[in-house]
Write a protein that holds these residues in place. Structure first.
Motif, PDB file in Angstrom:
ATOM      1  N   GLN A  33      -8.622   4.860 -13.702  1.00 22.35           N
ATOM      2  CA  GLN A  33      -7.665   4.024 -14.156  1.00 22.35           C
ATOM      3  C   GLN A  33      -7.894   2.383 -13.355  1.00 22.35           C
ATOM      4  OE1 GLN A  33      -3.980   7.089 -14.171  1.00 22.35           O
ATOM      5  NE2 GLN A  33      -3.322   5.225 -14.647  1.00 22.35           N
ATOM      6  N   PHE A  35      -5.799  -0.816 -12.131  1.00 22.18           N
ATOM      7  CA  PHE A  35      -4.532  -1.438 -12.070  1.00 22.18           C
ATOM      8  C   PHE A  35      -4.611  -2.736 -11.676  1.00 22.18           C
ATOM      9  CE2 PHE A  35      -2.075   2.652 -12.239  1.00 22.18           C
ATOM     10  CZ  PHE A  35      -2.953   3.523 -12.026  1.00 22.18           C
ATOM     11  N   PHE A  86      -7.148  -2.792  -8.416  1.00 21.19           N
ATOM     12  CA  PHE A  86      -7.474  -1.528  -8.095  1.00 21.19           C
ATOM     13  C   PHE A  86      -8.256  -0.482  -9.060  1.00 21.19           C
ATOM     14  CE2 PHE A  86      -5.925  -1.307  -3.893  1.00 21.19           C
ATOM     15  CZ  PHE A  86      -4.820  -2.184  -3.644  1.00 21.19           C
ATOM     16  N   LEU A  98      -4.994  11.088  -7.361  1.00 20.40           N
ATOM     17  CA  LEU A  98      -5.390   9.590  -7.807  1.00 20.40           C
ATOM     18  C   LEU A  98      -6.076   9.364  -6.229  1.00 20.40           C
ATOM     19  CD1 LEU A  98      -3.580   7.409  -9.909  1.00 20.40           C
ATOM     20  CD2 LEU A  98      -5.796   8.314 -10.202  1.00 20.40           C
ATOM     21  N   PHE A 100      -7.937   6.022  -4.541  1.00 17.95           N
ATOM     22  CA  PHE A 100      -7.767   4.526  -4.817  1.00 17.95           C
ATOM     23  C   PHE A 100      -9.313   3.782  -4.121  1.00 17.95           C
ATOM     24  CE2 PHE A 100      -4.197   2.729  -7.209  1.00 17.95           C
ATOM     25  CZ  PHE A 100      -3.536   3.970  -7.191  1.00 17.95           C
ATOM     26  N   GLY A 101      -9.799   2.924  -4.859  1.00 16.82           N
ATOM     27  CA  GLY A 101     -10.686   2.249  -4.117  1.00 16.82           C
ATOM     28  C   GLY A 101      -9.800   1.128  -3.147  1.00 16.82           C
ATOM     29  N   GLU A 102     -10.415   0.296  -2.553  1.00 17.97           N
ATOM     30  CA  GLU A 102     -10.166  -0.684  -1.758  1.00 17.97           C
ATOM     31  C   GLU A 102      -9.321  -1.938  -2.266  1.00 17.97           C
ATOM     32  OE1 GLU A 102      -9.693   1.906   1.152  1.00 17.97           O
ATOM     33  OE2 GLU A 102      -9.300  -0.321   1.709  1.00 17.97           O
TER      34      GLU A 102
ATOM     35  N   TYR B  35       3.004   7.665  -2.922  1.00 15.88           N
ATOM     36  CA  TYR B  35       1.968   6.955  -2.189  1.00 15.88           C
ATOM     37  C   TYR B  35       2.578   6.074  -1.091  1.00 15.88           C
ATOM     38  CZ  TYR B  35      -1.211   8.561  -5.844  1.00 15.88           C
ATOM     39  OH  TYR B  35      -1.847   9.656  -6.956  1.00 15.88           O
ATOM     40  N   GLN B  41      -3.761  -2.991   2.663  1.00 16.25           N
ATOM     41  CA  GLN B  41      -4.399  -1.953   2.506  1.00 16.25           C
ATOM     42  C   GLN B  41      -4.215  -1.513   1.099  1.00 16.25           C
ATOM     43  OE1 GLN B  41      -6.449  -0.673   5.116  1.00 16.25           O
ATOM     44  NE2 GLN B  41      -5.709  -2.359   5.962  1.00 16.25           N
ATOM     45  N   SER B  42      -4.972  -0.385   0.778  1.00 17.18           N
ATOM     46  CA  SER B  42      -4.985   0.283  -0.434  1.00 17.18           C
ATOM     47  C   SER B  42      -3.915   1.393  -0.447  1.00 17.18           C
ATOM     48  CB  SER B  42      -6.387   1.116  -0.841  1.00 17.18           C
ATOM     49  OG  SER B  42      -6.356   1.542  -2.138  1.00 17.18           O
ATOM     50  N   LEU B  43      -3.620   2.192  -1.580  1.00 17.65           N
ATOM     51  CA  LEU B  43      -2.645   3.167  -1.777  1.00 17.65           C
ATOM     52  C   LEU B  43      -3.368   4.604  -1.023  1.00 17.65           C
ATOM     53  CD1 LEU B  43      -1.918   1.088  -3.956  1.00 17.65           C
ATOM     54  CD2 LEU B  43      -0.590   2.908  -4.711  1.00 17.65           C
ATOM     55  N   THR B  44      -2.687   5.571  -0.450  1.00 14.68           N
ATOM     56  CA  THR B  44      -2.754   6.648  -0.089  1.00 14.68           C
ATOM     57  C   THR B  44      -1.766   7.575  -0.425  1.00 14.68           C
ATOM     58  OG1 THR B  44      -3.885   5.624   1.715  1.00 14.68           O
ATOM     59  CG2 THR B  44      -3.342   8.028   2.066  1.00 14.68           C
ATOM     60  N   LEU B  45      -2.322   8.782  -1.052  1.00 16.25           N
ATOM     61  CA  LEU B  45      -1.234   9.814  -1.604  1.00 16.25           C
ATOM     62  C   LEU B  45      -0.719  10.560  -0.145  1.00 16.25           C
ATOM     63  CD1 LEU B  45      -0.036  11.279  -3.764  1.00 16.25           C
ATOM     64  CD2 LEU B  45      -2.184  13.107  -3.571  1.00 16.25           C
ATOM     65  N   GLU B 101      -3.510  10.677 -16.748  1.00 17.82           N
ATOM     66  CA  GLU B 101      -3.061   8.939 -16.474  1.00 17.82           C
ATOM     67  C   GLU B 101      -1.788   9.191 -15.582  1.00 17.82           C
ATOM     68  OE1 GLU B 101      -2.585   6.826 -19.945  1.00 17.82           O
ATOM     69  OE2 GLU B 101      -2.596   4.906 -18.973  1.00 17.82           O
ATOM     70  N   GLN B 102      -1.550   8.076 -14.804  1.00 18.57           N
ATOM     71  CA  GLN B 102      -0.347   8.031 -14.078  1.00 18.57           C
ATOM     72  C   GLN B 102       0.225   6.769 -14.095  1.00 18.57           C
ATOM     73  OE1 GLN B 102      -0.349   9.277  -9.760  1.00 18.57           O
ATOM     74  NE2 GLN B 102      -2.101  10.874 -10.465  1.00 18.57           N
ATOM     75  N   PHE B 104       3.247   4.290 -12.427  1.00 17.95           N
ATOM     76  CA  PHE B 104       3.933   4.057 -10.980  1.00 17.95           C
ATOM     77  C   PHE B 104       5.207   3.467 -11.078  1.00 17.95           C
ATOM     78  CE2 PHE B 104       0.803   5.124  -7.854  1.00 17.95           C
ATOM     79  CZ  PHE B 104      -0.309   5.504  -8.475  1.00 17.95           C
TER      80      PHE B 104
END
Lengths: 110, 113
Positions: A33, A35, A86, A98, A100-102, B35, B41-45, B101-102, B104
């Motif tokens: 995906q 975003f 993202f 999921l 994620f990339g940075e 998350y 920063q990016s997202l972390t689960l 597919e997610q 948010f």
């Protein structure tokens, strides 16, 4: 776990320019995906594209699953395109989680 | 696609306290996810929440710090316990709208002072 690398990390454009964002991933995926995170933190779904090509207005995306990369194209950029883009994937053996990339920080100047 | 709401949208809390974040979905979903996005920063689960079972936590996250409830198929809560400034983040819930597919929620912006 799966590795997701996005490039470039930062991109500055003039309004009207085109750009290509890239996402490389290290393993087979069930889901990919793209975003857009706006300045208020909202994550907006752009594309669900585990393979193939899709287009939505000025945006399009292509995923080549066999070569483990995806590209997001933005044409005729506008200032409202600014934000972080993202790429996120679900590895084939990891259920629906999921990764994620940075991200790519895009700034479009008027 | 699912419509997801979160409460509160933002909060400022003192260290040592706890905050419970709510996530509401407009349709029944099997899996909900939480998350964290630390500043810049990016997202972390954090964890996956299934109705009727214990949440599954990712490496680095523990139930004592981030207890999760999932009382039904449209609702979940995440509690951030005994907060420190390092917990300042955006917390987002998500759901699957199809096989993978997610989607948010709008996120909860937490600042710990």
């Amino acid at each position: 776990g799966i590795q997701v690398e996005q490039s470039p990390p930062d991109l500055i454009l003039q309004e009207g320019a085109n750009s290509t964002l890239r996402c490389n991933f290290s393993d087979s995926v069930n889901n990919l995906q793209w975003f857009h995170q706006n300045p208020w933190g909202q994550l907006i779904n752009l594309f669900y594209i585990p393979s193939g090509t899709k287009q939505n207005g000025r945006l399009s995306a292509t995923t080549v699953a066999t070569e483990r990369y995806s590209l997001l194209y933005i044409s005729s950029s506008q200032t409202t395109d600014s934000g972080v883009y993202f790429c996120a994937v679900v590895k084939k053996t990891s259920g629906s989680r999921l990764t994620f990339g940075e991200g790519t920080q895009l700034t479009v100047n008027p | 696609s699912a419509v997801i709401s979160q409460k509160p949208s933002r909060d400022i809390c003192q260290r040592g306290t706890s905050l419970t974040i709510q996530c509401q979905v407009d349709s029944q979903v099997t899996m909900m996810f939480w998350y964290r996005q630390q500043p810049g920063q990016s997202l972390t689960l954090i964890a996956t929440a299934n109705q009727g079972s214990e949440a599954t936590y990712e490496s680095g996250f523990v139930i004592d710090k981030f207890p999760i409830s999932r009382p039904n198929l449209t609702f979940s809560t995440l509690t951030v316990s005994n907060m420190s400034p390092e917990d300042s983040s955006i917390y987002l819930c998500s759901v699957t709208g199809g096989p993978y597919e997610q989607y948010f929620g709008p996120g909860t912006r937490l600042t710990v002072t």
